[in-house]
Design a protein around this motif. Structure first.
Motif, short mmCIF file in Angstrom:
data_model
loop_
_atom_site.label_atom_id
_atom_site.label_comp_id
_atom_site.label_asym_id
_atom_site.label_seq_id
_atom_site.Cartn_x
_atom_site.Cartn_y
_atom_site.Cartn_z
N GLY A 59 -14.51 20.38 62.36
CA GLY A 59 -13.66 19.22 62.60
C GLY A 59 -12.86 19.36 63.88
O GLY A 59 -12.78 20.44 64.48
N ALA A 60 -12.27 18.26 64.29
CA ALA A 60 -11.47 18.29 65.52
C ALA A 60 -10.20 19.12 65.28
O ALA A 60 -9.61 19.07 64.21
CB ALA A 60 -11.09 16.87 65.93
N PRO A 61 -9.77 19.89 66.28
CA PRO A 61 -8.53 20.67 66.13
C PRO A 61 -7.34 19.77 65.81
O PRO A 61 -7.23 18.66 66.35
CB PRO A 61 -8.37 21.35 67.49
N ALA A 62 -6.44 20.22 64.95
CA ALA A 62 -5.26 19.44 64.59
C ALA A 62 -4.28 19.40 65.78
O ALA A 62 -4.04 20.43 66.41
CB ALA A 62 -4.60 20.03 63.37
N ARG A 63 -3.72 18.24 66.05
CA ARG A 63 -2.80 18.10 67.17
C ARG A 63 -1.38 17.89 66.66
O ARG A 63 -1.15 17.07 65.74
CB ARG A 63 -3.21 16.92 68.04
N LYS A 64 -0.44 18.57 67.24
CA LYS A 64 0.97 18.32 66.88
C LYS A 64 1.45 17.02 67.52
O LYS A 64 2.07 16.19 66.88
CB LYS A 64 1.84 19.48 67.37
N HIS A 65 1.16 16.88 68.82
CA HIS A 65 1.57 15.66 69.54
C HIS A 65 0.87 15.66 70.88
O HIS A 65 0.27 16.66 71.31
CB HIS A 65 3.10 15.62 69.74
N CYS A 66 0.91 14.54 71.58
CA CYS A 66 0.30 14.47 72.91
C CYS A 66 1.18 15.23 73.91
O CYS A 66 2.36 15.49 73.65
CB CYS A 66 0.12 13.02 73.34
N ASN A 67 0.59 15.57 75.06
CA ASN A 67 1.32 16.27 76.11
C ASN A 67 1.79 15.26 77.13
O ASN A 67 0.98 14.72 77.90
CB ASN A 67 0.40 17.33 76.74
#
Length: 453
Positions: free
Chosen positions: A442-450
């Protein structure tokens, strides 16, 4: 006989690396008699594997509540530790005098096999008689291995069915047996090979083995179809055919590409043009489902003139079986790589792992033909009025093939990703499999955009 001295003990121990087999529940008894099954675990080429073997030397391997309980405990350990199960079936049947309790014993076996399905690989070896409900239990395993001139696998005995059934050849031809081994040694070797190349469980992910073939090896595949084509493209000597005698127009099995274990599905154009039949669709759908359960990439080689057109297939019904094939491809989340190697006419192009059904990468050879129908039929249907004294039907068929059935035409609308030179096809398949290896994580989990400055 005492523990460890029966024929069954010798058979189950032969599956494992020397000196690694450990028996479990060795002293479980019914009165003074040991139960008719031997259970245990050990290493197979260094991998943890659990196994049980019905023992014809112990009560003729007859099934009772104690045998079911012993096998259920083995399955409990196998699931908790995420390791495959190999079952060896050889029983005279059930202990009939036990009445309803023996029916519950069969139910317990059905339950544990069902619970483990899709969680750990299960391989059945039919060493002798496997009849009645035991045949149903064995049929629920992922791979069923019969032995020539030795196995008997049926629900109803031949004298009840009114004909010769249950033989290794019979079960291979009707699709119940995945592999028909030459003898017991061959059957064990096939089981060892399978557990070695398969993931141990559904969470393990893609299996990558040592590679003894060059992933950049060029191939000469002109004129090759079916099994010969697979064996040329895959790592040398790695193809394991499954269901070889059943629906021979559709070839399925396992093979390594660049050291990665993959499921392989291929139309055999040498058998009725590789037409997709009801049985062929079921055979392919079964392998896709198995591969998807264990995150095994699927490589599809397409060379088919279309789907079956006979009345018998329609009554099967054909539409439902083709629907199963489409749903298998569409719902499978594992990596899927498809190649049009020859003809892909009509529904064959759509059904055999097309991008529309979710394939990750689709390639085509320069000589392939991708058409809504056979070029001759298309000309008869659409261009009949263009035939003149100067323009023959053959001219129009050639024009259709070049302009409307070319892989470049299919690539123009994104239906295929690339037109690949035949000599480079092995390299491209290996590269695609490597690129897609992490897909099932699966796609890596993201905390938030940069945020930009």
């Amino acid at each position: 006989m005492e523990k460890g001295t029966t024929v069954g003990c010798a058979k189950i121990a032969a599956l494992f690396d020397p000196g690694t087999f450990v028996e479990t529940g060795a002293y479980m008894k019914r009165g003074d008699d040991l139960t008719g099954v031997i259970c245990g675990y050990g290493a197979v080429n260094g991998k943890l594997v659990y196994a049980f073997a019905q023992d014809s030397d112990r009560k003729k391997g007859a099934i009772d509540t104690l045998q079911a309980e012993k096998i259920a405990k083995l399955y409990g350990m196998a699931q908790k530790n995420g390791a495959p199960v190999v079952g060896m079936f050889d029983s005279a049947g059930a202990v009939v005098a036990d009445g309803a309790s023996v029916l519950s014993a069969y139910g317990k076996l059905l339950k544990v096999v069902s619970d483990a399905s899709g969680v750990i690989p299960q391989i059945a070896i039919i060493n002798g008689v496997c009849a009645g409900m035991a045949a149903t239990v064995a049929a629920m395993f992922d791979v069923v291995v019969t032995i020539k001139d030795q196995s008997a696998l049926y629900v109803n005995a031949p004298f009840l069915a009114g004909k010769e059934i249950g033989t290794p050849d019979y079960t291979a031809q009707n699709g119940l047996a995945s592999i028909n081994a030459e003898n017991e040694e061959d059957a064990l070797a096939r089981a060892v090979q399978l557990v070695s190349i398969l993931p141990s469980n559904c969470d393990e992910g893609v299996v990558v083995e040592d590679i003894f073939d060059d992933i950049n090896r060029t191939v000469a595949i002109e004129g090759l179809t079916g099994k010969e084509l697979i064996e040329t493209l895959a790592d040398a000597g790695t193809f394991v055919a499954l269901g070889e005698a059943y629906a021979t127009e559709m070839i399925t099995g396992l093979a390594s590409f660049g050291g990665v274990t993959c499921g392989v599905i291929a139309n055999d154009a040498a058998v009725n043009g590789g037409v997709i039949t009801c049985d062929g669709a079921k055979k392919a759908a079964k392998l896709i489902g198995f591969c998807d359960s264990f995150s095994i990439p699927v490589v599809t080689l397409i060379d088919s003139v279309g789907v079956a057109t006979d009345a018998e297939s329609e009554g099967a019904p054909l539409a439902a079986q083709l629907g199963k094939l489409a749903m298998a491809y569409a719902t499978a989340e594992t990596a899927k790589v498809s190649v049009v190697c020859g003809k892909a006419y009509g529904a064959a192009f759509t059904l055999m792992g097309s991008k529309a059904l979710g394939a990750d990468m689709v390639y085509a050879l320069p000589t392939s033909e991708i058409s809504v129908m056979a070029p001759a039929s298309a000309v008869a249907f659409l261009w009949n009025d263009q035939i003149t004294e100067k323009v023959t039907r053959a001219d129009l068929v050639e024009k259709w093939t070049k302009e409307c059935a070319s892989p470049e035409a299919a690539a123009a609308d994104g239906s295929i990703d690339d037109v690949v030179a035949a000599s480079e096809l092995r390299q491209r398949i290996c590269a695609a499999v490597y690129m897609l290896m992490m897909k099932n994580a699966g796609a890596p989990a993201r905390k938030h955009c940069n945020l930009p400055l």
